[in-house]
Design a protein around this motif. Structure first.
Motif, PDB file in Angstrom:
ATOM      1  N   UNK A   1       0.822  -1.211   0.000  1.00 18.10           N
ATOM      2  CA  UNK A   1       0.000   0.000   0.000  1.00 18.10           C
ATOM      3  C   UNK A   1       0.857   1.264   0.000  1.00 18.10           C
ATOM      4  N   UNK A   2       1.862   1.274   0.847  1.00 22.74           N
ATOM      5  CA  UNK A   2       2.697   2.485   0.948  1.00 22.74           C
ATOM      6  C   UNK A   2       3.657   2.624  -0.230  1.00 22.74           C
ATOM      7  N   UNK A   3       3.692   1.619  -1.099  1.00 24.33           N
ATOM      8  CA  UNK A   3       4.462   1.745  -2.346  1.00 24.33           C
ATOM      9  C   UNK A   3       3.561   2.207  -3.491  1.00 24.33           C
ATOM     10  N   UNK A   4       2.292   2.464  -3.174  1.00 22.89           N
ATOM     11  CA  UNK A   4       1.367   2.940  -4.206  1.00 22.89           C
ATOM     12  C   UNK A   4       0.402   1.879  -4.703  1.00 22.89           C
ATOM     13  N   UNK A   5       0.474   0.700  -4.114  1.00 24.08           N
ATOM     14  CA  UNK A   5      -0.410  -0.396  -4.526  1.00 24.08           C
ATOM     15  C   UNK A   5      -1.738  -0.357  -3.804  1.00 24.08           C
ATOM     16  N   UNK A   6      -2.534  -1.405  -3.977  1.00 23.77           N
ATOM     17  CA  UNK A   6      -3.881  -1.432  -3.389  1.00 23.77           C
ATOM     18  C   UNK A   6      -3.855  -1.603  -1.877  1.00 23.77           C
ATOM     19  N   UNK A   7      -4.890  -1.032  -1.216  1.00 23.96           N
ATOM     20  CA  UNK A   7      -5.115  -1.289   0.204  1.00 23.96           C
ATOM     21  C   UNK A   7      -6.059  -2.466   0.304  1.00 23.96           C
ATOM     22  N   UNK A   8      -5.828  -3.338   1.248  1.00 29.62           N
ATOM     23  CA  UNK A   8      -6.775  -4.436   1.461  1.00 29.62           C
ATOM     24  C   UNK A   8      -6.797  -4.797   2.940  1.00 29.62           C
ATOM     25  N   UNK A   9      -7.947  -5.318   3.369  1.00 29.13           N
ATOM     26  CA  UNK A   9      -8.094  -5.750   4.759  1.00 29.13           C
ATOM     27  C   UNK A   9      -7.313  -7.048   4.947  1.00 29.13           C
ATOM     28  N   UNK A  10      -6.616  -7.167   6.063  1.00 33.08           N
ATOM     29  CA  UNK A  10      -5.847  -8.382   6.351  1.00 33.08           C
ATOM     30  C   UNK A  10      -6.566  -9.184   7.435  1.00 33.08           C
ATOM     31  N   UNK A  11      -6.836 -10.433   7.143  1.00 35.37           N
ATOM     32  CA  UNK A  11      -7.418 -11.322   8.163  1.00 35.37           C
ATOM     33  C   UNK A  11      -6.332 -11.656   9.188  1.00 35.37           C
TER      34      UNK A  11
END
Ligand code: HEM
Length: 331
Positions: free
Chosen positions: A151-161
């Motif tokens: 995410x902090x590299x510009x990729x997608x954010x996703x919820x982590x189980x």
């Protein structure tokens, strides 16, 4: 490529061991797909809601600091997570340091110290919160740090189980990983052993949109791989012949998580043989073309594949897991 070599010079200088993939290593297919579904069922995104409510904020901030200290931090932490999950499942066994030297992280295709340090920093930050101290597993911190790296590299954010427990065992024997010279059949065989389809494997390989590889992983292709773009080959030759510790970026935007990795394959500038084959083999070319024209589709499929990766071999208390106090040593 050569001008940016300096950003990992310190790591290369510090590296004492160098392991070259694809040479003399026994190939055995993994069998993590047989993980009991009950272990997976215990994972949930709000697992620490009452025991460590600030967990995500703490890990985000710590990973951000690690990334500010070193551009290797994010790619190294993401790769570390894959190497952990693919061997004995996502149980942070890769973090264990055994005094007799028989553990997963040694002899493991030159994992970078920055990846380990990113996890140790995040664990220290989590445990510095009295509410969270010794309540969050290293395995969960690794999953969150991998997400933050993306995410902090510009990729997608996703919820982590969350809700993984840490394993207690780490041995060199258990290490079976794909190699940079694998063809599509070998890649498919390895990843199907982990429960992934070919398109999922192509999406996961998109992790190579950040980071770099050391010359021994691709040097053998220069001059002998007819598919490689000649200008790119000569550039790589210059890089590697002048410095035995040199490296090259996996795609032209190595700190940005995007779909440039796939576009690069279309112009025969894939660095690793196992990456270029995703385009040169007609069976996977369509997926590469699709991600090239649709970054959103890549992001969505990458998140789905990462979520699947995160569920591999999850340990529970019932299966002998624990919350490690120091990620490097079983309690
Ligand atoms: C498809 C099979 C794969 C092969 C053969 C492979 C092999 C490699 C190799 C040889 C390197 C260079 C290591 C070095 O010189 O330090 C590398 C780097 C990397 N790999 Fe993979 N990998 C594969 C899949 C994956 C997956 C599934 C992920 C994560 C989801 C991943 C994440 C990374 C990252 C982020 C780097 C850059 C590391 C750095 O800059 O320190 N790889 N990989």
């Amino acid at each position: 490529m050569r001008g940016r070599r300096g950003w990992r010079a310190d790591v290369l200088a510090r590296r004492k061991r160098r392991v070259v993939c694809g040479r003399g290593r026994r190939q055995v297919l993994p069998s993590m797909a047989s993980v009991p579904p009950s272990a997976v069922a215990e994972l949930r995104t709000d697992y620490y809601a009452s025991t460590c409510p600030n967990l995500e904020v703490i890990v985000r901030s710590s990973v951000k600091q690690s990334m500010a200290q070193s551009p290797i931090s994010a790619p190294a932490a993401l790769r570390l997570f894959f190497h952990d999950c693919a061997v004995r499942g996502c149980d942070a066994s890769i973090m264990i340091v055994n005094s007799n030297g028989d553990d997963e992280w040694r002899d493991n295709q030159s994992l970078k110290p920055e990846g380990f340090q990113t996890i140790l920093n995040a664990k220290a930050a989590v445990d510095s919160d009295p509410q969270c101290r010794y309540k969050v597993s290293c395995a969960d911190i690794m999953a969150l740090a991998a997400r933050e790296s993306v995410y902090q590299s510009g990729g997608p954010y996703y919820e982590v189980e969350l809700g993984r427990y840490d394993g207690r065992v780490s041995t060199r024997d258990g290490v079976v990983l794909p190699h940079a010279n694998f063809n599509l059949d070998q890649l498919n065989a390895f990843f199907s052993g982990l429960g992934f389809t070919q398109p999922e494997m192509v999406a996961l390989s998109g992790a190579h949109t950040i980071g770099a590889a050391d010359c021994p992983f691709f040097q053998y292709r220069i001059g002998s791989d007819a598919i490689m773009d000649p200008g790119f080959a000569s550039q790589l030759n210059d890089t590697c012949s002048s410095n035995p510790n040199a490296f090259a970026f996996l795609d032209p935007s190595p700190v940005g998580f995007d779909n440039a990795f796939y576009r690069n394959l279309q112009v025969s500038k894939g660095l690793l043989g196992s990456d270029q084959v995703l385009y040169s083999d007609m069976r996977s070319r369509n997926t590469v073309d699709y991600y090239t024209s649709n970054q959103g589709a890549f992001f969505g499929d990458f998140v789905a594949a990462m979520t699947k990766l995160e569920r591999i071999g999850v340990k529970t208390l019932a299966t002998g897991g624990e919350i490690r106090q120091d990620c490097r040593f079983p309690n």
